[in-house]
Design an enzyme around this catalytic site. Structure first.
Site, mmCIF file in Angstrom:
data_model
loop_
_atom_site.group_PDB
_atom_site.id
_atom_site.type_symbol
_atom_site.label_atom_id
_atom_site.label_comp_id
_atom_site.label_asym_id
_atom_site.label_seq_id
_atom_site.Cartn_x
_atom_site.Cartn_y
_atom_site.Cartn_z
ATOM 1 N N PHE A 132 -6.343 -0.141 4.077
ATOM 2 C CA PHE A 132 -6.139 -0.060 5.526
ATOM 3 C C PHE A 132 -4.706 0.346 5.781
ATOM 4 O O PHE A 132 -3.778 -0.431 5.531
ATOM 5 C CB PHE A 132 -6.432 -1.438 6.135
ATOM 6 C CG PHE A 132 -6.399 -1.514 7.639
ATOM 7 C CD1 PHE A 132 -7.516 -1.204 8.391
ATOM 8 C CD2 PHE A 132 -5.245 -1.932 8.294
ATOM 9 C CE1 PHE A 132 -7.505 -1.315 9.773
ATOM 10 C CE2 PHE A 132 -5.212 -2.041 9.677
ATOM 11 C CZ PHE A 132 -6.349 -1.731 10.420
ATOM 12 N N GLU A 367 0.194 -9.320 8.316
ATOM 13 C CA GLU A 367 -0.762 -9.562 9.409
ATOM 14 C C GLU A 367 -0.071 -10.222 10.606
ATOM 15 O O GLU A 367 -0.661 -11.047 11.305
ATOM 16 C CB GLU A 367 -1.951 -10.410 8.940
ATOM 17 C CG GLU A 367 -2.583 -9.979 7.647
ATOM 18 C CD GLU A 367 -3.261 -8.641 7.731
ATOM 19 O OE1 GLU A 367 -3.375 -8.099 8.852
ATOM 20 O OE2 GLU A 367 -3.659 -8.107 6.682
#
Length: 389
Positions: A132, A367
């Protein structure tokens, strides 16, 4: 002696099926990861493809998604799997999280039927690896200003730019790449063998060493129009993927903390100083009690969020931020405190504590950093956006 999460008998809050999944993943982690992870960490390598195939056979990859070979597990079941994987190593849990909650989720949520059929079954089986690509060398917490560009050229798209700190990138078969076009931010499914795409392994890491991390360069990467994720336009799409991945971290960090605390208790009850086990000293017991207390609270928070997600289908971003901020912050504090109980042995690779502590330094940052989550929560409380202030 009472195991760390048995202090309040929290297992009684789980269903039989949830406990079965937890126990299965724990056995897999014990059998497949723990015996070798210290060596992987020391060498800075990990057998990603071998692990992915084994995890795929058990349905752990994209386990919370429906269809395309995914088992459609509940949020709590997925969280428990993350907790057991990270109790072995954060890097191994990251492999599963990036594969399932970032790359597969992006394709599942925003991809075309053709893209889903092409990639998801193989990714669920662990035969294909995904990554990703959102974070860039100069744009981590501020993806709105990403430098990677996508321009139209007839029916094709051409991508130029770079991505940094991308888990699974060096071994990936497909990369979900986010780029800015004139119309806004778009996502693309980029086969790794596309000319102009390159992924280099990032070496000399002091954290997440049992994880494959790469830097992606995109040099005039030409893609057909069918490579664009048709359902993704704007930053809301990649940010929703991050929210998905953060949920697993809420649970995973607890696994690392639990493993540290379990190790510290075992060590303290057997290590003698001044004629008795150090677990018998008041200062040591105070440390153990405080850490066990935070671990129980973190589990209750994770379980509450999991139950809400299973009931409502989604969590608000600030709710996920509460879980990620609290549980990672407490997990790293537990790891550091456990290291003090082990004394000099706390830095030895013979014990997992320093490895967990080092790994959690990355988990604390990726994140969304702690500061970003504080601002998400602050905005929810005040209605004021402080990100640019």
């Amino acid at each position: 002696m009472t195991a760390p999460l048995d202090l309040l008998d929290l297992s009684e809050l789980l269903s039989d099926e949830e406990r079965d999944i937890r126990d299965l993943v724990r056995r897999v982690a014990d059998d497949r990861v723990r015996p070798q992870v210290a060596e992987w960490y020391e060498q800075g390598t990990v057998p990603v493809r071998d692990l992915a195939r084994e995890f795929g056979k058990l349905g752990l990859l994209g386990m919370h998604l429906e269809g395309y070979g995914c088992v459609g597990a509940s949020a709590v079941q997925y969280g428990l799997a993350c907790m057991e994987l990270e109790a072995a190593d954060s890097g191994v849990r990251s492999l599963v999280s990036v594969q399932g909650s970032l790359a597969m989720f992006a394709l599942h949520a925003y991809g075309s039927d053709e893209q889903k059929q092409r990639w998801l079954p193989g990714m669920a089986a662990g035969e294909l690896i995904g990554c990703f690509g959102l974070t860039e060398p100069d744009h981590g917490s501020d993806p709105a200003n990403m430098s990677t560009r996508a321009r139209r050229d007839g029916d094709d798209w051409v991508l130029t730019g770079g991505k940094m700190w991308i888990t699974n990138a060096p071994v990936a078969d497909v990369a979900v790449i986010w780029a800015r076009a004139d119309e806004g931010v778009y996502g693309f499914a980029v086969p790794a063998d596309t000319p102009g795409f390159a992924a280099r392994e990032i070496r000399h890491k002091m954290s997440l060493r049992a994880s494959s991390t790469g830097e992606i360069t995109l040099d005039e990467v030409r893609l057909p129009g069918s490579a664009r994720l048709p359902g993704a336009r704007g930053l809301k799409a990649p940010l929703s993927c991050l929210t998905e991945a953060r949920f697993g971290i809420i649970w995973g960090a607890l696994g690392a903390a639990r493993d540290c605390l379990h190790t510290a208790i075992d060590y303290a009850t057997s290590r003698e100083q001044f004629g008795r086990p150090i677990a018998g000293f008041q200062l040591t017991q105070a440390k153990l009690a405080d850490m066990a207390l935070e671990l129980q609270k973190g589990f209750l928070l994770a379980l509450h969020l999991g139950r809400r997600r299973d009931a409502a289908g989604a969590l608000r971003p600030e709710q996920v931020s509460v879980g990620k901020l609290n549980n990672v912050r407490e997990a790293i504090a537990i790891a550091r405190q456990c290291r003090t109980i082990l004394g000099g042995n706390g830095i030895s690779g013979e014990y997992p504590v320093m490895r967990h502590a080092n790994n959690l330094e990355s988990v604390l940052t990726y994140e969304g950093t702690s500061e970003i989550h504080q601002l998400v929560i602050g905005q929810a409380l005040t209605g004021l956006n402080a990100f640019a202030g």
